[in-house]
Structures are given as structure tokens and as C-alpha cells.
Motif scaffolding. Structure first.
Motif, PDB file in Angstrom:
ATOM      1  N   ILE A   1      -4.486   5.186  -3.644  1.00  0.00           N
ATOM      2  CA  ILE A   1      -5.275   5.825  -2.589  1.00  0.00           C
ATOM      3  C   ILE A   1      -4.707   5.490  -1.214  1.00  0.00           C
ATOM      4  CG2 ILE A   1      -7.535   5.820  -1.447  1.00  0.00           C
ATOM      5  CD1 ILE A   1      -8.790   5.583  -4.216  1.00  0.00           C
ATOM      6  N   GLY A   2      -4.358   4.206  -1.005  1.00  0.00           N
ATOM      7  CA  GLY A   2      -3.770   3.820   0.269  1.00  0.00           C
ATOM      8  C   GLY A   2      -2.491   4.589   0.564  1.00  0.00           C
ATOM      9  N   GLU A   3      -1.645   4.737  -0.457  1.00  0.00           N
ATOM     10  CA  GLU A   3      -0.389   5.474  -0.284  1.00  0.00           C
ATOM     11  C   GLU A   3      -0.656   6.948   0.003  1.00  0.00           C
ATOM     12  OE1 GLU A   3       1.718   4.755  -3.874  1.00  0.00           O
ATOM     13  OE2 GLU A   3       2.385   2.741  -3.292  1.00  0.00           O
ATOM     14  N   ARG A   4      -1.637   7.499  -0.713  1.00  0.00           N
ATOM     15  CA  ARG A   4      -1.936   8.914  -0.549  1.00  0.00           C
ATOM     16  C   ARG A   4      -2.534   9.210   0.822  1.00  0.00           C
ATOM     17  NH1 ARG A   4      -4.448  12.636  -5.368  1.00  0.00           N
ATOM     18  NH2 ARG A   4      -4.629  14.579  -4.206  1.00  0.00           N
ATOM     19  N   CYS A   5      -3.109   8.206   1.425  1.00  0.00           N
ATOM     20  CA  CYS A   5      -3.694   8.375   2.764  1.00  0.00           C
ATOM     21  C   CYS A   5      -2.704   8.024   3.871  1.00  0.00           C
ATOM     22  CB  CYS A   5      -4.943   7.508   2.904  1.00  0.00           C
ATOM     23  SG  CYS A   5      -6.289   8.001   1.827  1.00  0.00           S
TER      24      CYS A   5
END
Length: 364
Positions: A312-316
Motif C-alpha cells: 500500500i505504501g508503495e502504491r501510494c
């Protein structure tokens, strides 16, 4: 329970055929629709119109290449959630007549009586190895019929929490439009139903017929099943055109951190002017607004997908998990892990992370 194989009287059959499009005996794609009480109209209309336009030359609606049958438990008219009724409908036909059986659900109200005849028909179709398609909340009926055990299940982000609470053994997927799991297909509903219909038309009739339907429906192209469902948007009316255009760019790049220089260049202004306009309209600078928007996206992913915190962090668009977690906690008062745990607790109030207020504050 009603006999789901009971034939329609010959006079009734003749009457109903007289107002239905003519059917070719050698139709290449045959679909049976199960319309449940208060079914959602748009998923049905998008799916069946894609079939109709692919079935014939032009817009003549003859069931030549495609054949569809509208069915309810006893052949009664089907009442949609908006109050429009579909008629004529037939009682349930033999599942062997169809390449797919598409069930379309409606408003999820546990006080509504369960259509046991329809659920029995879906079990009969599964036993006959006819592929089943759940459109919108139609997938809830497939689960109730007991034919989705061990299967992936696509659901709209809007119904994600409802599914978790009602069927805790099922793991819903809410970050894509539809899932093809062999003889079980599920779709988030809405306009995505046209994408799934085009996918099946292309499989059986070829790409040209699928594109013909979509183009007449004023859709540029079919989106693939893994195409993401709509993500967070800004809630509120923004009059300033420059600020509005900038926000549109940010919404299209939620997975990356764009420099202010690049952002200003994209909207045709200077960084200084962009920062001034954002502060005048929203009370925050564009850089903070962009970060808050990406954090709001992360909150959405926590609630409506099974992705882990690192993904999620990477996708954001955050450099690492620690960076994402630190900003997330500052914004929401809890770590991503704690927020996900809280959202999954029974009886917890529903948090709708889909909207970001126009002042830029990602408050819950």
C-alpha cells in the motif's frame, strides 16, 4: 419450493415470444439472466445491451449471434431498485440451455425475503457445470447458494464492508472491475458490467463484435478485469479552474510523488502561482494537499483491499513503509496496521475514506 423446471403453458409461451426479439437456433452465445427482487438496473442494462448490439447487424436487435433469456422465480415481472419493472420474464429454464447464467442482485436489506427458488436454481446450474456470473450484488446470491466456496469474489468497494460482515468466510476483492475464475465470474457492477459482457462477447464471437457494441454504447474500449475501481476523489465544489485541473492531475498520479515544478508545468503555470492559488482556495499548499490525497488513497486501500502495508505504501508513492506509516499516523492518529484492525472489528462504525474535503484535511 416451486418446481424450477416446470414448463410454461403453451399459450403463455406464445404470448411472451410475440414481444421478444427473434432468436436464431444457432446463436453462438446464450445467456440466461436471473433477475432478483429490486435488482440494480444499470449492471443489467449495460450487460444485456452489449449482447444485443453484438447479436445483429446495425441496431436491429435480432438474437442472431447472441441469445438472452430474462428469468424470475415464477415468471413474474422483475422489479428493479429504482422502481422500473422488466417484463416479460420466463420462469427458470434448464441451465443446459445457456453458456452462462448471470444473476443480478439488488438492494442489500437483510429484512428482504431470500428467494430460495432462485438459490436452488443456481445450485442446479453449478451442478450442471454451467458458468455462473454474479453482477453487482448478484455475487451475494451466489454466496448464499453455497457455490462460491474457495473462489475469488469481486465486489464493489461500496459493498465491501457489507460482505465482510455478512459472510466472514469470504474474502472479497474490491480493487478491480471483474474476476474470471473459470466457471465463476464476478463483477463489481455499474458500468463495469459492459466491460465483462464485452470480454465474453470477444471470447465467443471475436473482438470486432465486442468493439462494435462498445462503440455504439459510446465506450472507447473494453477495460480489462484488473483495471482498478474508481479511487478517492476530492469532495466539494472548487470554482478555481487552475486548482481544479491540478487536482485532476494529482488524482491520476496517486501512485507517485510529483514535484511541484512538474505539476506546475503540467497545468501551465509557475510553482509560485500554483502555491498561491492553492492557499487562497484550499488553505494548504499543493504539496501537502497531494500528500494528504495519497494518504487518503492508502486509507481506502486498507479498508477495501487485502494488500499488505508495504504494498500500500508503495502504491501510494511513498519511499518506504516507515515513511508511509509515519505520515499516516500523523494524519489519522493511528498506524496503518491499527487502522485496518479497527476497521475489521464487529460493530465498528463505517469509515468512508473515499472522500477528501476541499480544505485538504483527510479527517475521518
Amino acid at each position: 419450493m416451486n418446481d424450477i423446471k416446470s414448463p410454461i403453458r403453451s399459450s403463455e409461451r406464445a404470448s411472451k415470444r410475440s414481444v421478444m426479439p427473434p432468436v436464431a437456433a444457432d446463436a453462438s452465445l446464450s445467456v440466461g439472466f436471473v433477475l432478483l427482487h429490486r435488482f440494480t438496473l444499470l449492471p443489467f442494462a449495460a450487460f444485456v445491451d452489449c449482447l444485443r448490439l453484438a447479436a445483429d447487424e446495425g441496431d436491429r436487435s435480432r438474437q442472431l449471434r447472441c441469445h438472452w433469456t430474462l428469468m424470475t422465480s415464477s415468471g413474474q415481472e422483475a422489479l428493479s431498485s429504482c422502481g422500473a419493472a422488466i417484463t416479460p420474464c420466463l420462469s427458470f429454464r434448464s441451465p443446459a440451455e445457456f453458456d452462462y447464467i448471470v444473476v443480478i442482485g439488488g438492494v442489500q436489506d437483510e429484512r428482504d425475503q431470500v428467494d430460495t427458488t432462485a438459490l436452488a436454481y443456481l445450485r442446479q446450474a453449478a451442478a450442471a457445470q454451467v458458468p455462473l456470473v454474479g453482477l453487482c450484488t448478484g455475487v451475494f446470491a451466489l454466496i448464499q447458494a453455497g457455490v462460491m466456496a474457495g473462489r475469488r469474489c469481486c465486489v464493489s468497494w461500496y459493498h465491501h464492508r457489507d460482505m465482510i460482515q455478512r459472510f466472514p468466510a469470504i474474502e472479497p476483492v474490491a480493487d478491480r472491475l471483474f474476476i474470471d475464475d473459470g466457471d465463476r465470474l464476478s463483477c463489481a457492477g455499474g458500468a463495469a458490467s459492459a466491460d465483462l459482457a464485452a470480454y465474453l462477447v470477444e471470447r465467443h464471437l471475436g473482438k470486432a463484435w465486442a468493439m462494435k457494441s462498445l462503440h455504439i454504447m459510446l465506450l472507447d474500449e473494453a477495460r480489462i478485469g484488473t483495471h482498478p475501481q474508481p479511487q478517492p476523489v476530492v469532495f466539494g465544489k472548487i470554482e478555481d479552474r487552475l486548482v481544479r485541473r491540478t487536482i485532476a492531475v494529482l488524482e491520476q498520479h496517486l501512485g507517485e510523488s510529483i514535484t511541484m515544478e512538474m505539476l506546475a508545468e503540467r497545468v501551465g503555470t509557475s510553482r509560485r502561482n500554483l502555491e498561491r492559488r492553492f492557499r487562497e482556495v484550499l488553505g494548504v499548499g499543493p504539496q501537502k494537499f497531494a500528500r494528504d490525497l495519497r494518504l487518503r488513497y492508502g486509507l481506502w486501500l486498507l479498508h477495501y483491499t487485502g494488500k499488505n502495508i508495504t504494498e500500500i505504501g508503495e502504491r501510494c508513492g511513498f519511499a518506504d513503509t516507515a515513511h508511509f506509516s509515519r505520515h499516516f499516523r500523523n494524519a489519522f492518529g493511528a498506524t496503518p496496521s491499527a487502522m485496518r484492525k479497527l476497521a475489521g472489528e464487529p460493530g465498528s462504525e463505517r469509515v468512508d475514506p473515499f472522500f477528501l474535503h476541499i480544505d485538504g484535511r483527510p479527517t475521518l
